[in-house]
Design a protein around this motif. Structure first.
Motif, PDB file in Angstrom:
ATOM      1  N   VAL A  70       0.681   1.886  -9.785  1.00 41.26           N
ATOM      2  CA  VAL A  70      -0.219   0.914  -9.330  1.00 41.26           C
ATOM      3  C   VAL A  70       0.374  -0.046  -8.297  1.00 41.26           C
ATOM      4  O   VAL A  70       1.214  -0.602  -8.878  1.00 41.26           O
ATOM      5  N   ALA A  71       0.387   0.035  -7.108  1.00 40.77           N
ATOM      6  CA  ALA A  71       1.082  -0.867  -6.065  1.00 40.77           C
ATOM      7  C   ALA A  71       0.041  -1.751  -5.748  1.00 40.77           C
ATOM      8  O   ALA A  71      -1.399  -1.779  -5.824  1.00 40.77           O
ATOM      9  N   HIS A  72       0.386  -2.852  -5.336  1.00 45.25           N
ATOM     10  CA  HIS A  72      -0.434  -4.138  -4.980  1.00 45.25           C
ATOM     11  C   HIS A  72      -1.038  -3.741  -3.786  1.00 45.25           C
ATOM     12  O   HIS A  72      -2.376  -3.861  -3.589  1.00 45.25           O
ATOM     13  N   GLY A  73      -0.382  -3.451  -2.840  1.00 44.41           N
ATOM     14  CA  GLY A  73      -0.972  -2.995  -1.195  1.00 44.41           C
ATOM     15  C   GLY A  73      -0.753  -4.214  -0.647  1.00 44.41           C
ATOM     16  O   GLY A  73      -0.367  -5.487  -0.795  1.00 44.41           O
ATOM     17  N   SER A  74      -0.483  -3.830   0.937  1.00 40.93           N
ATOM     18  CA  SER A  74      -0.073  -4.691   1.925  1.00 40.93           C
ATOM     19  C   SER A  74      -0.328  -4.352   3.179  1.00 40.93           C
ATOM     20  O   SER A  74      -0.746  -3.268   3.322  1.00 40.93           O
ATOM     21  N   ARG A  75      -0.659  -5.200   4.032  1.00 42.16           N
ATOM     22  CA  ARG A  75      -0.925  -4.952   5.700  1.00 42.16           C
ATOM     23  C   ARG A  75       0.621  -4.441   6.462  1.00 42.16           C
ATOM     24  O   ARG A  75       0.278  -3.994   7.352  1.00 42.16           O
ATOM     25  N   ASP A  76       1.372  -4.829   5.789  1.00 44.15           N
ATOM     26  CA  ASP A  76       2.895  -4.376   6.432  1.00 44.15           C
ATOM     27  C   ASP A  76       2.931  -2.871   6.092  1.00 44.15           C
ATOM     28  O   ASP A  76       2.987  -2.320   5.128  1.00 44.15           O
ATOM     29  N   PRO A  77       3.135  -2.107   7.392  1.00 44.06           N
ATOM     30  CA  PRO A  77       2.969  -0.528   7.326  1.00 44.06           C
ATOM     31  C   PRO A  77       4.376  -0.186   6.584  1.00 44.06           C
ATOM     32  O   PRO A  77       4.139   0.940   5.949  1.00 44.06           O
ATOM     33  N   GLN A  78       5.389  -1.045   6.170  1.00 47.04           N
ATOM     34  CA  GLN A  78       6.390  -0.650   5.510  1.00 47.04           C
ATOM     35  C   GLN A  78       6.452  -0.490   3.971  1.00 47.04           C
ATOM     36  O   GLN A  78       7.123   0.242   3.505  1.00 47.04           O
ATOM     37  N   ALA A  79       5.242  -1.229   3.592  1.00 48.37           N
ATOM     38  CA  ALA A  79       5.164  -1.235   2.241  1.00 48.37           C
ATOM     39  C   ALA A  79       4.664   0.070   1.626  1.00 48.37           C
ATOM     40  O   ALA A  79       5.262   0.428   0.679  1.00 48.37           O
ATOM     41  N   LEU A  80       3.880   0.799   2.423  1.00 47.03           N
ATOM     42  CA  LEU A  80       3.262   1.981   2.029  1.00 47.03           C
ATOM     43  C   LEU A  80       4.510   3.033   2.037  1.00 47.03           C
ATOM     44  O   LEU A  80       4.716   3.773   1.003  1.00 47.03           O
ATOM     45  N   ARG A  81       5.271   2.975   3.085  1.00 43.43           N
ATOM     46  CA  ARG A  81       6.180   4.014   3.394  1.00 43.43           C
ATOM     47  C   ARG A  81       7.316   3.812   2.030  1.00 43.43           C
ATOM     48  O   ARG A  81       7.859   4.707   1.666  1.00 43.43           O
ATOM     49  N   THR A  82       7.649   2.458   1.872  1.00 43.30           N
ATOM     50  CA  THR A  82       8.350   2.204   0.714  1.00 43.30           C
ATOM     51  C   THR A  82       8.136   2.727  -0.568  1.00 43.30           C
ATOM     52  O   THR A  82       8.980   3.446  -1.225  1.00 43.30           O
ATOM     53  N   VAL A  83       6.951   2.355  -1.105  1.00 46.05           N
ATOM     54  CA  VAL A  83       6.253   3.006  -2.276  1.00 46.05           C
ATOM     55  C   VAL A  83       6.270   4.480  -2.415  1.00 46.05           C
ATOM     56  O   VAL A  83       6.661   5.009  -3.235  1.00 46.05           O
ATOM     57  N   LEU A  84       5.946   5.053  -1.078  1.00 48.37           N
ATOM     58  CA  LEU A  84       5.973   6.614  -1.298  1.00 48.37           C
ATOM     59  C   LEU A  84       7.330   7.041  -1.469  1.00 48.37           C
ATOM     60  O   LEU A  84       7.473   8.030  -1.958  1.00 48.37           O
ATOM     61  N   ALA A  85       8.242   6.339  -0.988  1.00 48.78           N
ATOM     62  CA  ALA A  85       9.528   6.847  -0.918  1.00 48.78           C
ATOM     63  C   ALA A  85      10.139   6.914  -2.489  1.00 48.78           C
ATOM     64  O   ALA A  85      11.067   7.508  -3.142  1.00 48.78           O
ATOM     65  N   LEU A  86       9.738   5.502  -3.017  1.00 48.93           N
ATOM     66  CA  LEU A  86       9.993   5.510  -4.742  1.00 48.93           C
ATOM     67  C   LEU A  86       9.313   6.447  -5.273  1.00 48.93           C
ATOM     68  O   LEU A  86      10.015   6.927  -6.296  1.00 48.93           O
ATOM     69  N   LEU A  87       8.190   6.810  -5.007  1.00 49.25           N
ATOM     70  CA  LEU A  87       7.295   8.068  -5.857  1.00 49.25           C
ATOM     71  C   LEU A  87       8.167   9.285  -5.403  1.00 49.25           C
ATOM     72  O   LEU A  87       8.148  10.015  -6.602  1.00 49.25           O
ATOM     73  N   ASP A  88       8.750   9.570  -4.274  1.00 46.85           N
ATOM     74  CA  ASP A  88       9.344  10.847  -4.213  1.00 46.85           C
ATOM     75  C   ASP A  88      10.691  10.730  -5.332  1.00 46.85           C
ATOM     76  O   ASP A  88      10.906  11.734  -5.701  1.00 46.85           O
ATOM     77  N   ARG A  89      11.360   9.713  -5.478  1.00 44.82           N
ATOM     78  CA  ARG A  89      12.447   9.605  -6.183  1.00 44.82           C
ATOM     79  C   ARG A  89      12.135   9.944  -7.777  1.00 44.82           C
ATOM     80  O   ARG A  89      12.815  10.435  -8.618  1.00 44.82           O
ATOM     81  N   ASN A 107      -4.682  -1.044   0.758  1.00 43.99           N
ATOM     82  CA  ASN A 107      -4.310   0.191   1.233  1.00 43.99           C
ATOM     83  C   ASN A 107      -4.868   1.279   0.416  1.00 43.99           C
ATOM     84  O   ASN A 107      -5.380   1.162  -0.701  1.00 43.99           O
ATOM     85  N   ALA A 108      -5.130   2.350   1.111  1.00 42.26           N
ATOM     86  CA  ALA A 108      -5.646   3.822   0.441  1.00 42.26           C
ATOM     87  C   ALA A 108      -4.605   4.324   0.007  1.00 42.26           C
ATOM     88  O   ALA A 108      -3.415   4.463   0.694  1.00 42.26           O
ATOM     89  N   PRO A 109      -4.693   5.210  -1.143  1.00 46.50           N
ATOM     90  CA  PRO A 109      -5.900   5.238  -1.881  1.00 46.50           C
ATOM     91  C   PRO A 109      -6.042   4.214  -2.947  1.00 46.50           C
ATOM     92  O   PRO A 109      -4.883   3.524  -3.238  1.00 46.50           O
ATOM     93  N   LEU A 110      -7.146   3.533  -2.948  1.00 43.46           N
ATOM     94  CA  LEU A 110      -7.211   2.325  -3.820  1.00 43.46           C
ATOM     95  C   LEU A 110      -7.567   3.029  -5.502  1.00 43.46           C
ATOM     96  O   LEU A 110      -7.731   4.191  -5.602  1.00 43.46           O
ATOM     97  N   LEU A 111      -7.197   2.237  -6.320  1.00 43.01           N
ATOM     98  CA  LEU A 111      -6.723   2.752  -7.679  1.00 43.01           C
ATOM     99  C   LEU A 111      -8.133   3.314  -8.247  1.00 43.01           C
ATOM    100  O   LEU A 111      -8.018   4.297  -8.838  1.00 43.01           O
ATOM    101  N   PRO A 112      -9.529   2.838  -8.053  1.00 39.88           N
ATOM    102  CA  PRO A 112     -10.436   3.807  -8.467  1.00 39.88           C
ATOM    103  C   PRO A 112     -10.547   4.860  -7.901  1.00 39.88           C
ATOM    104  O   PRO A 112     -10.937   5.855  -8.559  1.00 39.88           O
ATOM    105  N   THR A 254       8.878  -5.389  -5.142  1.00 37.45           N
ATOM    106  CA  THR A 254       8.889  -3.814  -5.095  1.00 37.45           C
ATOM    107  C   THR A 254       8.797  -3.473  -3.574  1.00 37.45           C
ATOM    108  O   THR A 254       9.887  -2.501  -3.431  1.00 37.45           O
ATOM    109  N   ALA A 255       8.192  -3.993  -2.745  1.00 40.80           N
ATOM    110  CA  ALA A 255       7.890  -3.503  -1.298  1.00 40.80           C
ATOM    111  C   ALA A 255       7.702  -4.588  -0.116  1.00 40.80           C
ATOM    112  O   ALA A 255       7.821  -5.758  -0.644  1.00 40.80           O
ATOM    113  N   PRO A 256       8.376  -4.075   1.101  1.00 41.79           N
ATOM    114  CA  PRO A 256       8.195  -5.380   2.075  1.00 41.79           C
ATOM    115  C   PRO A 256       6.736  -5.769   2.147  1.00 41.79           C
ATOM    116  O   PRO A 256       5.687  -5.110   1.662  1.00 41.79           O
ATOM    117  N   GLY A 257       6.455  -6.843   2.592  1.00 40.53           N
ATOM    118  CA  GLY A 257       5.193  -7.645   2.654  1.00 40.53           C
ATOM    119  C   GLY A 257       5.260  -9.145   3.320  1.00 40.53           C
ATOM    120  O   GLY A 257       6.560  -9.393   3.757  1.00 40.53           O
TER     121      GLY A 257
END
Length: 308
Positions: A70-89, A107-112, A254-257
């Motif tokens: 569960v990530a917070h979400g951010s308008r910074d496009p680097q945030a999503l890329r960073t979280v996805l890289a973490l989950l790849d690890r 950001n999508a996907p939203l938790l619900p 955790t991620a840029p923002g």
């Protein structure tokens, strides 16, 4: 759990050394291997059933619950890329585990939506958040209560934990931190966090600052981007007034923002990157997932660490 006795005003005792910090890290990393697990009905599971956070379960035919980060979400496009890289690890460390992502907002996907795709299944929600606060205490329980047909557990937030300290140290070294600064009279670190009005969140940040101070051997001062004081610039000025002119900013994000960028702007030439996909972060995500599955209260581990 009560707050520890008042500490050195800079957050680190002059008597603490790297060996002490390494001992604390070993104690916490080995908690799962030293304690028997207590199940919901009060019986104790044998110690040989505990496992290292990077190893998959080997004695069960039932599918492991999905890990929903569960990530917070951010308008910074680097945030999503960073979280996805973490989950790849995370997937690399635990092949075959169903690892999914859900955002609290922005950001999508939203938790619900992520939970809706798991109907009829079991999931462990691992907050990619660094302390207790409104999102952990209110938003996540509300989301799980509204999820139909999904059996859920909520893991502890990532901090405080020695693996976070390892990641913070790694990012500081990348930013130019030199081991020669250990114990230096002019060196210090500002631990830059988002900030929260929740006292538990501030307490968690202070604990991380103390652990990092023990790891580095220099003062570490928590500072915040919002909600509470001091700000990062104010913390830097206070350190400089006491002769600590070589101060770095450790990014406790955790991620840029927006908040992470604002904190880094205070000393751009000595600001570490967010924790992101550091290998210690991937191990910690799995550790929190395994804690939740084993039904060990995460607060107990923090208490044991604080008393070590």
């Amino acid at each position: 759990m009560t707050e520890p006795a008042p500490e050195h005003p800079w957050g680190v005792s002059p008597l603490l050394t790297d060996s002490t910090a390494h001992l604390l890290a070993r104690i916490t990393d080995q908690l799962g291997a030293q304690l028997s697990l207590v199940s919901r009905n009060g019986t104790r599971r044998p110690m040989h059933r505990t496992r290292h956070p990077d190893r998959p379960a080997a004695d069960s035919d039932t599918p492991a619950p999905a890990l929903v980060a569960v990530a917070h979400g951010s308008r910074d496009p680097q945030a999503l890329r960073t979280v996805l890289a973490l989950l790849d690890r995370v997937r690399e460390l635990r092949p075959g585990l169903d690892v999914r992502l859900g955002h609290i907002e922005l950001n999508a996907p939203l938790l619900p939506d992520t939970l809706d795709g798991l109907r009829g299944a079991e999931a462990v929600l691992v907050p990619l958040l660094l302390g207790r606060g409104h999102h952990v205490k209110r938003d996540l329980p509300a989301a799980t209560a509204a999820a139909l047909g999904v059996r859920t557990r909520i893991a502890a937030p990532l901090g405080p934990h020695p693996l976070l300290v390892e990641a913070l140290h790694g990012r500081l070294v990348e930013a130019g931190w030199d081991a020669a600064d250990h114990g230096g009279r002019h060196a210090a670190v500002v631990l830059a966090a988002a900030g929260s009005r929740d006292p538990d969140s501030a307490q968690d940040t202070r604990r991380t600052a103390r652990l990092l101070a023990m790891r580095l051997g220099v003062p570490v001062v928590p500072a915040y981007a919002s909600a509470t004081a001091p700000t990062v610039p104010a913390a830097l000025r206070a350190l400089a007034a006491r002769g600590r002119h070589r101060a770095f900013v450790a990014s406790y994000f955790t991620a840029p923002g927006r908040f992470a960028s604002a904190c880094a702007d205070a000393v751009p030439h000595r600001a570490a990157a967010p924790l992101g996909a550091h290998p210690a972060m991937a191990r910690l995500v799995l550790h929190r997932y395994d804690q939740a599955r084993a039904e060990i209260a995460p607060a107990d581990a923090v208490s044991l660490l604080a008393s070590a």
